[in-house]
Scaffold this motif. Structure first.
Motif, PDB file in Angstrom:
ATOM      1  N   ARG A  48      49.957  47.770  43.806  1.00 39.53           N
ATOM      2  CA  ARG A  48      49.090  46.743  43.228  1.00 39.53           C
ATOM      3  C   ARG A  48      47.822  47.318  42.626  1.00 39.53           C
ATOM      4  O   ARG A  48      47.394  46.922  41.546  1.00 39.53           O
ATOM      5  N   TRP A  49      47.188  48.256  43.343  1.00 37.54           N
ATOM      6  CA  TRP A  49      45.850  48.685  42.926  1.00 37.54           C
ATOM      7  C   TRP A  49      45.788  50.144  42.507  1.00 37.54           C
ATOM      8  O   TRP A  49      44.757  50.583  41.990  1.00 37.54           O
ATOM      9  N   ASP A  50      46.825  50.898  42.805  1.00 39.22           N
ATOM     10  CA  ASP A  50      46.872  52.299  42.444  1.00 39.22           C
ATOM     11  C   ASP A  50      45.597  53.046  42.870  1.00 39.22           C
ATOM     12  O   ASP A  50      44.888  53.616  42.032  1.00 39.22           O
ATOM     13  N   ASP A  51      45.271  53.022  44.143  1.00 43.18           N
ATOM     14  CA  ASP A  51      44.125  53.736  44.729  1.00 43.18           C
ATOM     15  C   ASP A  51      42.754  53.191  44.320  1.00 43.18           C
ATOM     16  O   ASP A  51      41.747  53.769  44.682  1.00 43.18           O
ATOM     17  N   ALA A  52      42.716  52.113  43.539  1.00 41.35           N
ATOM     18  CA  ALA A  52      41.416  51.543  43.171  1.00 41.35           C
ATOM     19  C   ALA A  52      41.415  50.050  43.477  1.00 41.35           C
ATOM     20  O   ALA A  52      41.461  49.232  42.566  1.00 41.35           O
ATOM     21  N   PRO A  56      40.407  40.273  44.600  1.00 41.22           N
ATOM     22  CA  PRO A  56      41.146  39.321  43.755  1.00 41.22           C
ATOM     23  C   PRO A  56      40.330  38.065  43.456  1.00 41.22           C
ATOM     24  O   PRO A  56      40.663  37.303  42.550  1.00 41.22           O
ATOM     25  N   HIS A  57      39.236  37.842  44.224  1.00 43.84           N
ATOM     26  CA  HIS A  57      38.428  36.643  43.998  1.00 43.84           C
ATOM     27  C   HIS A  57      37.421  36.861  42.868  1.00 43.84           C
ATOM     28  O   HIS A  57      37.211  35.989  42.034  1.00 43.84           O
ATOM     29  N   CYS A  58      36.762  38.037  42.858  1.00 46.35           N
ATOM     30  CA  CYS A  58      35.706  38.251  41.856  1.00 46.35           C
ATOM     31  C   CYS A  58      35.930  39.522  41.045  1.00 46.35           C
ATOM     32  O   CYS A  58      35.072  39.893  40.242  1.00 46.35           O
ATOM     33  N   ASP A  59      37.062  40.212  41.290  1.00 45.06           N
ATOM     34  CA  ASP A  59      37.418  41.375  40.479  1.00 45.06           C
ATOM     35  C   ASP A  59      36.541  42.605  40.716  1.00 45.06           C
ATOM     36  O   ASP A  59      36.604  43.569  39.972  1.00 45.06           O
ATOM     37  N   ASN A  60      35.709  42.540  41.740  1.00 48.40           N
ATOM     38  CA  ASN A  60      34.794  43.647  41.977  1.00 48.40           C
ATOM     39  C   ASN A  60      35.472  44.768  42.752  1.00 48.40           C
ATOM     40  O   ASN A  60      36.299  44.518  43.610  1.00 48.40           O
ATOM     41  N   ALA A  61      35.110  46.018  42.447  1.00 48.29           N
ATOM     42  CA  ALA A  61      35.740  47.152  43.119  1.00 48.29           C
ATOM     43  C   ALA A  61      34.974  47.573  44.368  1.00 48.29           C
ATOM     44  O   ALA A  61      35.377  48.488  45.079  1.00 48.29           O
ATOM     45  N   ASN A  62      33.868  46.905  44.643  1.00 52.24           N
ATOM     46  CA  ASN A  62      33.053  47.251  45.800  1.00 52.24           C
ATOM     47  C   ASN A  62      33.616  46.571  47.055  1.00 52.24           C
ATOM     48  O   ASN A  62      33.113  45.563  47.513  1.00 52.24           O
ATOM     49  N   VAL A  63      34.684  47.166  47.587  1.00 58.32           N
ATOM     50  CA  VAL A  63      35.403  46.559  48.713  1.00 58.32           C
ATOM     51  C   VAL A  63      35.639  47.597  49.803  1.00 58.32           C
ATOM     52  O   VAL A  63      35.585  48.790  49.548  1.00 58.32           O
ATOM     53  N   TYR A  64      35.879  47.121  51.025  1.00 52.79           N
ATOM     54  CA  TYR A  64      36.213  48.077  52.090  1.00 52.79           C
ATOM     55  C   TYR A  64      37.284  47.500  53.002  1.00 52.79           C
ATOM     56  O   TYR A  64      37.441  46.272  53.107  1.00 52.79           O
ATOM     57  N   GLN A  65      38.011  48.421  53.655  1.00 52.69           N
ATOM     58  CA  GLN A  65      39.051  48.019  54.599  1.00 52.69           C
ATOM     59  C   GLN A  65      38.406  47.555  55.892  1.00 52.69           C
ATOM     60  O   GLN A  65      37.536  48.233  56.424  1.00 52.69           O
ATOM     61  N   MET A  66      38.855  46.424  56.408  1.00 52.30           N
ATOM     62  CA  MET A  66      38.366  45.988  57.711  1.00 52.30           C
ATOM     63  C   MET A  66      39.135  46.753  58.789  1.00 52.30           C
ATOM     64  O   MET A  66      40.280  47.123  58.596  1.00 52.30           O
ATOM     65  N   THR A  67      38.457  47.000  59.911  1.00 51.07           N
ATOM     66  CA  THR A  67      39.117  47.769  60.965  1.00 51.07           C
ATOM     67  C   THR A  67      39.214  46.941  62.237  1.00 51.07           C
ATOM     68  O   THR A  67      38.483  45.977  62.422  1.00 51.07           O
ATOM     69  N   SER A  68      40.123  47.345  63.101  1.00 52.03           N
ATOM     70  CA  SER A  68      40.236  46.687  64.396  1.00 52.03           C
ATOM     71  C   SER A  68      39.378  47.468  65.401  1.00 52.03           C
ATOM     72  O   SER A  68      38.787  48.482  65.060  1.00 52.03           O
TER      73      SER A  68
END
Ligand SMILES: [Zn+2]
Length: 330
Positions: A48-52, A56-68
């Motif tokens: 879907r994102w090819d490493d980038a 999907p809501h605002c198209d911004n690339a400033n995102v992070y994975q949530m952790t447990s």
């Protein structure tokens, strides 16, 4: 008749000979993605994102994975956007949304439907994944829905285009006509199809076959001015003229199937593939679902020149690129 792949055979499945070592990594990645949920999520995120990854809501690339708590990924594999503060996952806005079916089963179903010419039935997916029949059916219909909107396809066919129509469930018999013509047409849905020679196919279910239905069908799928080849059915004449095609026909009822390069053998080849899929794999298909099977058969046909891995990749890309705009895709 045996498009059925046993799960173990499938896991052992070797890359076809013509695929080079570095051709598509997907052939090596898919078996892992079908067995392990973490691998499946990573696999689909890559498609879907090819490493980038982006929100999907605002198209911004400033995102992070949530952790447990244990430092691994959050249990629903969610991400968070730093801009709009909203959460999302690889499922958001794709055919995977609205279902809790593990993504490894989605990966398996994509692979199974793309690596077999005649496709797989929901029953086979049920047996091989342990999902309920209802879930397996939902999953397969969503995959077919994704295949129906293939971004790699040109909008219209051109060059030499063959058109033909067929009836699913057998051609009408003389005895059927006794019930009145309307009757067999209701029982046996018509499928119209156009194939560009050396190119792709388009197929649709038509309520009935006449120039009123064939006209819009041809206009939608064929470039004006193409070379159109059909059988002698008069219903093609009007639409072929309106589209300014160079229209040539073979006269089937006189036993003529090829005259020079005039033939409808290519489109008939697609129909025989379609029928083997429907009768061999699914046994029977209700008219309400027929368009889904047409989408699947067309997709496989249109991607016949690539290997199984690439075909699977194309299908997954169509699936993650196709945004859900309403809850139940038709
Ligand atoms: Zn956002």
């Amino acid at each position: 008749m045996h498009s059925f792949i046993k799960y173990n055979d499938f896991m052992e499945r070797k890359t076809p000979g013509k695929v080079g070592e570095n051709k598509s990594d997907i052939v090596r990645e898919v078996p892992l993605a079908c067995a392990d949920e973490d691998a499946a999520v990573a696999f689909l995120e890559k498609r879907r994102w090819d490493d980038a990854p982006s929100c999907p809501h605002c198209d911004n690339a400033n995102v992070y994975q949530m952790t447990s708590r244990d430092g691994g990924r959050e249990k629903h594999y969610r991400w968070r956007c730093r801009e709009c503060k909203r959460q999302f996952s690889v499922r958001t806005g794709t055919v995977f949304e609205d279902s809790r079916i593990p993504l490894r089963h989605w990966c398996f179903a994509f692979w199974a439907s793309c690596s077999s010419k005649k496709g797989v039935s929901a029953k086979q997916i049920q047996r091989q994944t342990g999902l309920s029949y209802k879930s397996a059916l939902f999953l397969m219909h969503r995959i077919r829905w994704a295949m129906a909107d293939d971004p790699t396809q040109p909008p219209k066919l051109s060059g030499t285009v063959e058109a033909d129509e067929t009836y699913i469930g057998g051609k009408p018999r003389a005895s059927d006509r006794g019930d009145g013509r309307k009757n067999w047409r209701q029982r046996k849905p018509a499928v119209a199809s156009v194939v560009e020679r050396g190119g792709s196919v388009r197929a649709e279910v038509l309520p009935t076959v006449n120039s009123k239905t064939l006209g819009p069908f041809l206009t939608k799928h064929v470039e004006p001015g193409s070379n159109l080849m059909t059988d002698e059915l008069p219903a093609y004449n009007g639409p072929a003229f309106m589209l300014r095609t160079n229209h040539q026909t073979v006269v089937h009822h006189l036993g003529e199937y090829v005259r020079g390069d005039v033939t409808t053998n290519t489109v008939e080849g697609f129909f025989s593939l379609l029928k083997r899929k429907i009768y061999g794999t699914h046994h029977a298909v209700s008219p309400t679902h027929l368009h889904r099977y047409l989408a699947e058969a067309s997709f496989i046909y249109n991607h016949r020149h690539v290997d199984d891995g690439e075909r699977t990749e194309n299908a997954i890309k169509a699936a993650v690129g196709r945004r859900l705009t309403y809850r139940q895709p038709a």
